[in-house]
Design an enzyme around this catalytic site. Structure first.
Site, PDB file in Angstrom:
ATOM      1  N   SER A  46       0.836  -1.203   0.000  1.00 35.01           N
ATOM      2  CA  SER A  46       0.000   0.000   0.000  1.00 35.01           C
ATOM      3  C   SER A  46       0.871   1.253   0.000  1.00 35.01           C
ATOM      4  CB  SER A  46      -0.921   0.016   1.223  1.00 35.01           C
ATOM      5  OG  SER A  46      -1.817  -1.061   1.201  1.00 35.01           O
ATOM      6  N   GLU A  47       1.930   1.230   0.813  1.00 34.53           N
ATOM      7  CA  GLU A  47       2.906   2.320   0.811  1.00 34.53           C
ATOM      8  C   GLU A  47       4.310   1.799   1.087  1.00 34.53           C
ATOM      9  OE1 GLU A  47      -0.821   4.789   1.818  1.00 34.53           O
ATOM     10  OE2 GLU A  47       0.074   3.083   2.858  1.00 34.53           O
ATOM     11  N   THR A  48       5.267   2.591   0.616  1.00 32.33           N
ATOM     12  CA  THR A  48       6.687   2.405   0.903  1.00 32.33           C
ATOM     13  C   THR A  48       7.220   3.747   1.372  1.00 32.33           C
ATOM     14  OG1 THR A  48       6.940   0.665  -0.766  1.00 32.33           O
ATOM     15  CG2 THR A  48       8.939   1.815  -0.079  1.00 32.33           C
ATOM     16  N   HIS A  76      -0.290   4.326   8.456  1.00 34.11           N
ATOM     17  CA  HIS A  76       0.540   3.161   8.763  1.00 34.11           C
ATOM     18  C   HIS A  76       1.991   3.358   8.364  1.00 34.11           C
ATOM     19  CE1 HIS A  76       0.866   1.119   4.781  1.00 34.11           C
ATOM     20  NE2 HIS A  76       1.593   0.208   5.391  1.00 34.11           N
TER      21      HIS A  76
END
Length: 299
Positions: A46-48, A76
């Protein structure tokens, strides 16, 4: 060619392979925007996050990418990045407590860390922006965007509307846990939302008596995230909205939130809101994380 180390962790959970996975590059010096976006697409989480020295007085600068776009703030990634820096010994502790301040596009994000008696590290962020409420969204449009009937959308407390504490979402209450479980994103309907200037990222919630105060789901397929297992920014916007529409002019509220259950990655988030003189003054969300993988890449 320089070699970089990365780490992954599962966020908003105490169990590996639950919660929301995050990849963290703790020293991203030398990587440009194009490289960060390509790496985030390759990780396909979803994210880095990419950690850099702060240009000001913050602890670090943090840039956050989904597989398709850079975002100014997300929940998150902040919780997980703080946790990973603690795991790597890059956090200054005062007994069992610590505070880091991340410089991000949405502003400064403070994250409080606390060790518990079980050896876990609880990380809690404070949203970087005050609550802002955008336009109301017609019930039929929201229901269409998530594959539900208009009758599944509840408007008793508030209509579906855009809310943000750093990243905007359409927030809508759903009538039951069963209806929430049936929700599924409709790309064309979400594209129609975006075409008329409304964020196509939709955060749904329902209230049911039980272990959790709220059950939530978040869909953002146009940002490369078909469904997110745990969304700190969306839940922050949600509880900020709930605090704002509460008739009490001041007070404090707390919620225990479940997300990711319907996609097999159960998550647990803890949210709180402070309100004074009729306005929400602080929104916080936190939880636990666990380390998963580590590796290297060259660029």
């Amino acid at each position: 060619m320089p070699e970089y180390r990365y780490y992954t962790c599962d966020v908003f959970t105490r169990e590996r392979f639950g919660g929301n996975p995050l990849a963290v590059v703790p020293d991203a010096r030398g990587l440009d925007t194009g490289a960060m976006q390509a790496l985030a697409r390759e990780f396909n989480y979803s994210e880095t996050t990419f950690v850099l020295p702060s240009a000001g007085d913050c602890t670090h600068s943090v840039r956050i990418f989904t597989p398709s776009v850079e975002v100014p703030f997300a929940g998150h990634p902040n919780v997980g990045t703080a946790f990973m820096l603690a795991e790597l010994g890059a956090v200054e502790w005062d007994a069992d407590a610590a505070l880091v301040r991340f410089e991000e596009k949405a502003g400064t994000v403070p994250v409080r860390l606390e060790r518990d008696q079980r050896g876990g590290v609880f990380c809690e962020l404070t949203a970087p922006e005050s609550l802002s409420l955008g336009p109301e969204v017609p019930i039929e449009e929201v229901a269409s965007a998530v594959g539900l009937d208009a009758g599944d959308v509840v408007t008793t407390v508030h209509p579906p509307r855009v809310a943000s504490v750093g990243l905007p979402f359409v927030v809508a209450e759903i009538a039951s846990r069963a209806a929430l479980a049936r929700a599924a994103p409709d790309i064309r309907a979400m594209q129609a939302l975006r075409a008329r200037g409304v964020t196509p990222d939709v955060h749904l919630y329902t209230r049911e008596a039980g272990e959790f105060d709220l059950h939530t789901r978040m869909f953002a397929p146009l940002d490369g995230v078909p469904e997110d297992p745990a969304t700190g920014s969306a839940n922050s916007a949600l509880i900020g909205l709930l605090g704002q529409v509460d008739p009490a002019p001041s007070g404090q509220w707390r919620w225990r939130i479940a997300q990711g259950v319907d996609m097999g990655r159960p998550s647990e988030l803890f949210g709180s809101v402070e309100k004074a003189a009729g306005e929400v003054s602080a929104v916080r969300v936190g939880g636990y994380s666990v380390p998963v993988f580590t590796g290297t890449f060259s660029w």
